[in-house]
Write a protein that holds these residues in place. Structure first.
Motif, mmCIF file in Angstrom:
data_model
loop_
_atom_site.group_PDB
_atom_site.id
_atom_site.type_symbol
_atom_site.label_atom_id
_atom_site.label_comp_id
_atom_site.label_asym_id
_atom_site.label_seq_id
_atom_site.Cartn_x
_atom_site.Cartn_y
_atom_site.Cartn_z
ATOM 1 N N TRP A 71 0.875 -1.198 -0.058
ATOM 2 C CA TRP A 71 -0.060 -0.021 0.023
ATOM 3 C C TRP A 71 1.046 1.283 0.091
ATOM 4 N N ARG A 97 0.144 8.051 -2.349
ATOM 5 C CA ARG A 97 -0.665 8.082 -3.454
ATOM 6 C C ARG A 97 -2.085 7.265 -3.557
ATOM 7 N N SER A 98 -2.338 6.782 -2.448
ATOM 8 C CA SER A 98 -3.737 6.108 -1.898
ATOM 9 C C SER A 98 -3.833 4.966 -3.005
ATOM 10 N N ARG A 99 -3.116 4.271 -3.310
ATOM 11 C CA ARG A 99 -3.163 2.943 -4.204
ATOM 12 C C ARG A 99 -2.263 1.830 -3.928
ATOM 13 N N ALA A 158 0.144 -0.632 -10.865
ATOM 14 C CA ALA A 158 -0.626 0.277 -9.893
ATOM 15 C C ALA A 158 -2.295 -0.304 -9.679
ATOM 16 N N SER A 177 -6.128 -0.015 -8.028
ATOM 17 C CA SER A 177 -6.832 1.114 -7.007
ATOM 18 C C SER A 177 -7.337 -0.058 -5.966
ATOM 19 N N LEU A 203 -4.546 0.202 -12.568
ATOM 20 C CA LEU A 203 -4.455 1.723 -13.221
ATOM 21 C C LEU A 203 -3.276 1.894 -14.314
#
Length: 309
Positions: free
Chosen positions: A84, A88-90, A103, A105, A111
């Motif tokens: 995690w 970048r919240s991904r 990457a 979500s 992504l």
């Protein structure tokens, strides 16, 4: 009451029946074992789960599945690690053969995809913070620092990157997973199978920069007496509690240990628990975000997400 620190040292009489049931099912109906054995084993160890008041400081709360077995289509290799990225919240995922960084979500949507050039297999990943990722070359016991990609189509090359080879025992056993403690600059390493080995690496940053030798600590005692799980594929460090999480595919669970290696909690990954319709097959990677959402991936490139219940 048996202290939590010894709760897994030896099986309780109350759940011997569950183990015997699982064995009987295997012997009596080898073609129809699957879900029945998973449930029998998971119910057997459910007696080990501390009550909610005893789990106040646990990393693993009660969970419900939010995304179950989402296929990650188009990946040529097999997933081998998850991390995690809070900045970048991904999620970052690595796949092997061919080596690739993805990457994702929080729902498991791909992504971006980034080929990894010059790597001798990739078996784990951790986020170091500050836009840097740590990748494991499993064939060389080598840690490689890579910058997080800046564009959706960026190709990442190993050439010229900071790297550190770990002098681990049993050099023929690969590194299966890593978990990083940023504040303490410690790296937890899972090596090999049947049984796995657990190591703690101290002074990672100095080692990567060539300023000092890292300190390697054998943590075999932390997992040597854990009867229900001895074979691990991934490890995660939780900075909020100071605990580590260990993923066991063979035992269909995630095991939580405190900073002394004592049992705290576990999360079943078998059908019938946390709303799962099917047992997670060949779980090989996991991570957790800042909200305690849990993510698990399998070698079949299936993505699972759990949220606190």
């Amino acid at each position: 009451m048996t202290p939590a620190s010894r709760i897994l040292s030896f099986p309780r009489p109350g759940w011997w029946a569950g183990i015997l049931l699982a064995v009987a099912l295997v012997l009596a109906a080898p073609g129809y074992v699957g879900r029945m054995v998973d449930r029998a084993f998971a119910y057997a160890i459910s007696a080990l789960q501390p009550k909610s008041t005893e789990r106040a400081q646990a990393s693993l709360p009660d969970y419900r599945v939010r995304v179950e077995a989402r296929p990650l289509d188009g990946i040529a290799g097999r997933l081998s690690g998850l991390a995690w990225d809070a900045g970048r919240s991904r999620l970052w995922a690595v796949a092997d053969a061919p080596a690739e960084l993805l990457a994702l979500s929080a729902d498991g949507e791909i992504l971006s995809r980034h080929p990894l050039e010059g790597f001798d297999g990739v078996s784990g990943i951790a986020s170091l913070g500050d836009g840097r990722l740590l990748l494991v070359e499993k064939g060389r016991h080598t840690l490689v620092v890579m910058p997080a990609p800046q564009s959706p189509d960026e190709v990442l090359s190993r050439r010229g990157r900071q790297a550190l080879r770990l002098e681990l025992p049993n050099s023929d056993q690969t590194i299966e997973g890593i978990g990083y403690d940023r504040a303490g600059d410690r790296l937890f390493v899972v090596q090999g199978h049947a049984p796995s080995r657990l190591h703690e690496v101290r002074g990672l940053r100095a080692g990567l920069e060539g300023r000092a030798a890292v300190q390697l600590i054998d943590r075999a005692a932390w997992i040597g007496d854990k009867f229900v799980a001895r074979d691990f594929a991934a490890v995660k460090y939780d900075a909020r509690t100071g605990h580590i999480l260990l993923l066991s595919d063979a035992s269909r669970l995630i095991l939580e240990l405190d900073d002394q290696g004592r049992f705290v909690a576990y999360q079943p990954l078998a059908a019938g628990f946390s709303g799962l319709h099917e047992t997670i097959p060949h779980a090989v990677a996991m991570s957790m975000d800042d909200e305690r959402n849990l993510y698990v991936a399998s070698t079949a490139n299936r993505f699972h997400a759990f949220e606190p219940d």
